[in-house]
Every structure is written in C-alpha cells, then in structure tokens.
Scaffold this motif. Structure first.
Motif, PDB file in Angstrom:
ATOM      1  N   LEU A 226      47.830  34.934  37.482  1.00 42.45           N
ATOM      2  CA  LEU A 226      48.991  35.825  37.548  1.00 42.45           C
ATOM      3  C   LEU A 226      49.899  35.633  36.337  1.00 42.45           C
ATOM      4  CD1 LEU A 226      49.931  35.653  41.338  1.00 42.45           C
ATOM      5  CD2 LEU A 226      48.403  37.253  40.168  1.00 42.45           C
ATOM      6  N   GLN A 227      50.055  34.392  35.905  1.00 39.68           N
ATOM      7  CA  GLN A 227      50.854  34.125  34.709  1.00 39.68           C
ATOM      8  C   GLN A 227      50.206  34.717  33.459  1.00 39.68           C
ATOM      9  OE1 GLN A 227      51.996  29.935  34.329  1.00 39.68           O
ATOM     10  NE2 GLN A 227      51.880  29.729  36.560  1.00 39.68           N
ATOM     11  N   SER A 228      48.885  34.778  33.443  1.00 45.34           N
ATOM     12  CA  SER A 228      48.149  35.221  32.251  1.00 45.34           C
ATOM     13  C   SER A 228      48.072  36.733  32.118  1.00 45.34           C
ATOM     14  CB  SER A 228      46.719  34.655  32.275  1.00 45.34           C
ATOM     15  OG  SER A 228      46.738  33.242  32.290  1.00 45.34           O
ATOM     16  N   LEU A 229      48.399  37.466  33.178  1.00 46.35           N
ATOM     17  CA  LEU A 229      48.274  38.921  33.149  1.00 46.35           C
ATOM     18  C   LEU A 229      49.491  39.584  32.520  1.00 46.35           C
ATOM     19  CD1 LEU A 229      46.690  39.621  36.633  1.00 46.35           C
ATOM     20  CD2 LEU A 229      45.681  40.252  34.425  1.00 46.35           C
ATOM     21  N   ALA A 230      49.236  40.650  31.800  1.00 48.95           N
ATOM     22  CA  ALA A 230      50.300  41.473  31.240  1.00 48.95           C
ATOM     23  C   ALA A 230      50.880  42.372  32.331  1.00 48.95           C
ATOM     24  CB  ALA A 230      49.743  42.336  30.104  1.00 48.95           C
ATOM     25  N   ASP A 231      51.954  43.056  32.028  1.00 50.90           N
ATOM     26  CA  ASP A 231      52.473  44.078  32.930  1.00 50.90           C
ATOM     27  C   ASP A 231      51.373  45.107  33.220  1.00 50.90           C
ATOM     28  OD1 ASP A 231      54.873  42.779  32.793  1.00 50.90           O
ATOM     29  OD2 ASP A 231      55.859  44.274  31.521  1.00 50.90           O
ATOM     30  N   GLU A 232      51.265  45.536  34.458  1.00 49.54           N
ATOM     31  CA  GLU A 232      50.221  46.460  34.918  1.00 49.54           C
ATOM     32  C   GLU A 232      48.832  45.820  34.865  1.00 49.54           C
ATOM     33  OE1 GLU A 232      51.183  49.208  36.238  1.00 49.54           O
ATOM     34  OE2 GLU A 232      53.147  49.609  35.334  1.00 49.54           O
ATOM     35  N   GLY A 233      48.762  44.486  34.803  1.00 51.33           N
ATOM     36  CA  GLY A 233      47.484  43.796  34.718  1.00 51.33           C
ATOM     37  C   GLY A 233      46.682  43.879  36.005  1.00 51.33           C
ATOM     38  N   ARG A 234      45.354  43.687  35.868  1.00 50.05           N
ATOM     39  CA  ARG A 234      44.438  43.768  37.004  1.00 50.05           C
ATOM     40  C   ARG A 234      43.632  42.476  37.119  1.00 50.05           C
ATOM     41  NH1 ARG A 234      45.366  47.411  33.032  1.00 50.05           N
ATOM     42  NH2 ARG A 234      43.177  47.996  32.640  1.00 50.05           N
ATOM     43  N   LEU A 235      43.750  41.826  38.275  1.00 52.40           N
ATOM     44  CA  LEU A 235      42.970  40.627  38.574  1.00 52.40           C
ATOM     45  C   LEU A 235      41.823  41.035  39.478  1.00 52.40           C
ATOM     46  CD1 LEU A 235      42.365  37.583  38.744  1.00 52.40           C
ATOM     47  CD2 LEU A 235      44.126  37.425  40.541  1.00 52.40           C
ATOM     48  N   VAL A 236      40.586  40.830  39.004  1.00 53.65           N
ATOM     49  CA  VAL A 236      39.399  41.237  39.763  1.00 53.65           C
ATOM     50  C   VAL A 236      38.629  39.982  40.166  1.00 53.65           C
ATOM     51  CG1 VAL A 236      37.375  42.719  39.819  1.00 53.65           C
ATOM     52  CG2 VAL A 236      39.298  43.324  38.329  1.00 53.65           C
ATOM     53  N   MET A 237      38.495  39.771  41.466  1.00 53.65           N
ATOM     54  CA  MET A 237      37.831  38.589  42.011  1.00 53.65           C
ATOM     55  C   MET A 237      36.397  38.920  42.418  1.00 53.65           C
ATOM     56  SD  MET A 237      40.348  36.365  41.956  1.00 53.65           S
ATOM     57  CE  MET A 237      39.335  35.108  42.738  1.00 53.65           C
ATOM     58  N   ILE A 238      35.443  38.073  42.006  1.00 51.13           N
ATOM     59  CA  ILE A 238      34.061  38.280  42.437  1.00 51.13           C
ATOM     60  C   ILE A 238      33.484  37.047  43.135  1.00 51.13           C
ATOM     61  CG2 ILE A 238      33.524  40.080  40.761  1.00 51.13           C
ATOM     62  CD1 ILE A 238      32.154  37.926  39.048  1.00 51.13           C
ATOM     63  N   ASN A 239      34.254  35.959  43.180  1.00 52.82           N
ATOM     64  CA  ASN A 239      33.812  34.754  43.885  1.00 52.82           C
ATOM     65  C   ASN A 239      35.017  33.841  44.041  1.00 52.82           C
ATOM     66  OD1 ASN A 239      32.217  32.856  45.158  1.00 52.82           O
ATOM     67  ND2 ASN A 239      30.729  32.668  43.510  1.00 52.82           N
ATOM     68  N   THR A 240      34.877  32.812  44.870  1.00 52.19           N
ATOM     69  CA  THR A 240      35.965  31.849  45.076  1.00 52.19           C
ATOM     70  C   THR A 240      35.383  30.441  45.054  1.00 52.19           C
ATOM     71  OG1 THR A 240      35.714  32.095  47.476  1.00 52.19           O
ATOM     72  CG2 THR A 240      37.395  33.456  46.411  1.00 52.19           C
ATOM     73  N   MET A 241      34.808  30.052  43.910  1.00 51.39           N
ATOM     74  CA  MET A 241      34.113  28.777  43.812  1.00 51.39           C
ATOM     75  C   MET A 241      35.029  27.581  44.051  1.00 51.39           C
ATOM     76  SD  MET A 241      31.639  29.709  40.581  1.00 51.39           S
ATOM     77  CE  MET A 241      31.021  28.036  40.397  1.00 51.39           C
ATOM     78  N   LYS A 242      36.334  27.725  43.771  1.00 53.11           N
ATOM     79  CA  LYS A 242      37.278  26.627  44.012  1.00 53.11           C
ATOM     80  C   LYS A 242      38.129  26.856  45.260  1.00 53.11           C
ATOM     81  CE  LYS A 242      39.116  24.148  40.841  1.00 53.11           C
ATOM     82  NZ  LYS A 242      39.963  23.647  39.708  1.00 53.11           N
ATOM     83  N   GLY A 243      37.727  27.807  46.085  1.00 47.31           N
ATOM     84  CA  GLY A 243      38.411  27.985  47.360  1.00 47.31           C
ATOM     85  C   GLY A 243      39.027  29.360  47.528  1.00 47.31           C
ATOM     86  N   LYS A 244      39.092  29.809  48.783  1.00 39.83           N
ATOM     87  CA  LYS A 244      39.610  31.137  49.115  1.00 39.83           C
ATOM     88  C   LYS A 244      41.076  31.111  49.528  1.00 39.83           C
ATOM     89  CE  LYS A 244      37.959  30.861  53.914  1.00 39.83           C
ATOM     90  NZ  LYS A 244      39.300  30.711  54.509  1.00 39.83           N
ATOM     91  N   ASP A 245      41.602  29.949  49.887  1.00 39.68           N
ATOM     92  CA  ASP A 245      42.978  29.846  50.358  1.00 39.68           C
ATOM     93  C   ASP A 245      43.880  29.410  49.216  1.00 39.68           C
ATOM     94  OD1 ASP A 245      42.287  30.485  53.043  1.00 39.68           O
ATOM     95  OD2 ASP A 245      41.585  28.418  53.319  1.00 39.68           O
ATOM     96  N   VAL A 246      44.830  30.258  48.866  1.00 35.93           N
ATOM     97  CA  VAL A 246      45.697  29.972  47.711  1.00 35.93           C
ATOM     98  C   VAL A 246      47.152  30.266  48.062  1.00 35.93           C
ATOM     99  CG1 VAL A 246      43.871  30.513  46.061  1.00 35.93           C
ATOM    100  CG2 VAL A 246      45.444  32.308  46.775  1.00 35.93           C
ATOM    101  N   GLU A 247      48.049  29.655  47.292  1.00 35.75           N
ATOM    102  CA  GLU A 247      49.475  29.939  47.411  1.00 35.75           C
ATOM    103  C   GLU A 247      49.944  30.524  46.084  1.00 35.75           C
ATOM    104  OE1 GLU A 247      53.549  27.356  47.970  1.00 35.75           O
ATOM    105  OE2 GLU A 247      51.842  26.890  49.281  1.00 35.75           O
ATOM    106  N   VAL A 248      50.548  31.700  46.131  1.00 34.60           N
ATOM    107  CA  VAL A 248      50.964  32.371  44.910  1.00 34.60           C
ATOM    108  C   VAL A 248      52.409  32.833  45.031  1.00 34.60           C
ATOM    109  CG1 VAL A 248      48.625  33.188  44.390  1.00 34.60           C
ATOM    110  CG2 VAL A 248      50.167  34.647  45.693  1.00 34.60           C
ATOM    111  N   ASP A 249      52.993  33.050  43.876  1.00 33.92           N
ATOM    112  CA  ASP A 249      54.354  33.583  43.792  1.00 33.92           C
ATOM    113  C   ASP A 249      54.254  35.109  43.740  1.00 33.92           C
ATOM    114  OD1 ASP A 249      56.902  34.362  43.198  1.00 33.92           O
ATOM    115  OD2 ASP A 249      57.163  33.015  41.484  1.00 33.92           O
TER     116      ASP A 249
END
Length: 326
Positions: A226-249
């Motif tokens: 989320l920090q690495s994305l620009a305004d209007e950025g798109r994060l596309v997930m295709i796997n969760t090798m380090k885990g599916k449960d996350v805490e985000v701002d």
C-alpha cells in the motif's frame, strides 16, 4: 498411458509413475499426445492436498500446461486438426502421456520454439495477462512492481510488461536473482533480504509509487504494498505465500484511492480462458515468435523424476520455469 499420479497427499515422493486410461474427450476438445508439461506451484499445493481441482479436472494427475501434438479432435473442433503442434492451458491432468483439452485453450507454438519451451508458457502467460493487463489495467508507460521476480510468473511479467512499454521493478531474494531480473529487462531488482522494498520503490519513483503491484506473497508484504502504490494504484493478489490474514491502514487505501483485487485462474470458465488465449495470440505471441520475449527454463526433468522437480520448486532456488519431458 503412463501418468504421474499423486498416490496420497504428502511430500514429493508421493508422486509416482502409474498406468491410467487415455482420457475421454468431448465434442469441443482435442486429444493431445504430450511431449512436455510445465511444473507450477499450484501443482505442489495439489500434491499436498491443499488445492482441490475444479469439477471435472483430474484429482490425482496434476499439471496445468502442456505442449504436444493433436492426435484426435472432437466433432465441434474447427480450428485444429490432427497433427497440429500446440501448447495449452489445462484444468489439470498435464503430467501424463495424453490429455484432453478444450479447443479454445490451445495456442499455436510460437516461432521455432521446441515442445519443452512451449510447455513453459501457458500457465504464467495466461495468469500475467489476466491479472496485470485485464484486472490490473496496466497501461503503456505505467510502472509495475512484481514480487518474486525470478519465479516463473516473475520472468513472464518482466518480459510482457517491458514489451508492452512499461517500466518494471521486482523483488528477489539474492544478488544472483536480482542481476538476472535486470538482465531480463527489469529497471531495478530489489533484494528483499537486504533492503526494505517499499523504501526502495519510493526512492526509485521519487515518492510517487507504482501504478500496479502483482503480489503472490501477501502477509506482512501488504502494508508495504500500500505504501508503494501511487494514487489510483492497483494491488493485484494471486497468492498468499506469507499468509492470508493481514492488518492494514485503510486510510491509505482511501487517501490514495487504491484498488485491491485478486483472482484465481484455474476454476474460471472455459469462455473466460478462451478470451485470454485470443488476447495472448494477438498481442504477446508475436513478441515470442520474434524472440523479443523468451521462455526462461531453469531445469528440465524426465517425467519419472517429477518428485525431484517438485523438490526444486519448493526450494525456491530456481530462476524461471521447471519442465517435465515425456
């Protein structure tokens, strides 16, 4: 026919050569004599019992991509004929001497590629096109960050995005892998073992961030994404090798107007995969035929060494694709 079967869920040694009936095919299918089959991480998950195949796909024969020769065609098959050499995306069953494939999930082998090279293409090329260009809407001139840059998905994404006019950043876990990714076309490869990727991305983009991130890691990478994305950025997930449960701002999502999405390809309808095949043939296959995009194969195993191929996949030491030959 001979096939590599999962005798029970477990470690690589549960993969054994066995005799199976040649699969039946429908009026919309072709029957292919398999020359080579790609090895992919979903095969590992299926072997462990963690990735049930979709309805109608083989439960005990893994394999999502093959290359070979068509030996029979269904009554409704119009494009292909007996003797055609193709590569194809499968719903399963690729680790075998023969497999049945929907005609619209087949593609011609581009250029002068061998069967082994062609077998390394479908799964990653379908996945990258669907997630980066369709779902992520990466446009010419935008920047892309790919986690796992030296994986099969990673080396495909680097080459496809560069060919389409994009700047690509990647993460990888060693100096050797980083160098390889940069030689392949990545503008910068970030060693995640020595650098904080989000800090590096913000420095490289002068604080702007990237337009799209293709992530197979999940877990604690998510806040950094989320920090690495620009305004209007798109994060596309295709796997969760380090885990599916996350805490985000979530305030970052709101402030930057970020889109978070993801997908799994295997269970999608044939019509969906057919549309991707058409786009790949029109847009990407010419780059492969001309040599601008190249298959990146790390190691080839005889089919009866499938367990060794899975061990290499799980080690993470490979760069590019792993292929079985029949």
């Amino acid at each position: 026919m001979k096939a590599i079967v999962i005798t029970q869920p477990g470690a690589p040694e549960v993969l054994q050569m066995a005799e199976r009936s040649i699969p039946a095919y429908t009026d919309n299918d072709v029957l292919v004599k398999v020359a080579a089959a790609g090895v992919n991480r979903p095969d590992v998950y299926q072997r462990k019992g963690n990735y049930p195949p979709p309805k109608g796909a083989s439960a005990d024969i893994p394999g999502l991509e093959i290359a070979g020769t068509i030996i029979e065609t269904g009554a409704n098959v119009t494009r292909w004929k007996v003797g055609d050499k193709i590569c194809a995306l499968l719903n399963g069953g690729g680790y075998a001497e023969y497999c049945a494939v929907p005609q619209c999930q087949c593609l011609p082998i581009p250029g002068e590629l061998s069967f082994t090279e062609a077998a390394s293409l479908p799964e990653t090329f379908f996945t990258v096109w669907s997630n980066v260009f369709d779902r992520g809407q990466l446009k010419t001139g935008e920047t892309l960050l790919v986690h796992g840059g030296s994986s099969g998905i990673g080396v495909t994404a680097i080459q496809m995005a560069k060919a389409m006019g994009n700047k690509v950043y990647v993460t990888a876990g060693s100096a050797e892998k980083c160098s390889f990714c940069e030689e392949l076309g990545a503008t910068k490869a970030i060693n995640y073992k020595t650098d904080v990727f989000q800090d590096a991305i913000l420095e490289l983009t002068k604080g702007k961030g990237v337009a799209v991130i293709l992530d197979m890691i999940g877990g604690d990478y998510t806040p950094g994404n989320l920090q690495s994305l620009a305004d209007e950025g798109r994060l596309v997930m295709i796997n969760t090798m380090k885990g599916k449960d996350v805490e985000v701002d979530l305030s970052i999502v709101i402030r930057k107007r970020i889109t978070i999405t993801g997908s799994m390809l295997r269970g999608r309808q044939t019509e969906f995969k057919a549309a991707i095949a058409q786009k790949l043939e029109e847009t990407i296959w010419p780059f492969i035929a001309s040599g601008q995009i190249k298959p990146i194969i790390n190691k080839v195993f005889a089919a009866d060494k499938a367990a060794d191929a899975h061990r290499l996949m799980e080690s993470g030491e490979h760069i590019g694709k792993i292929v079985l030959e029949f």
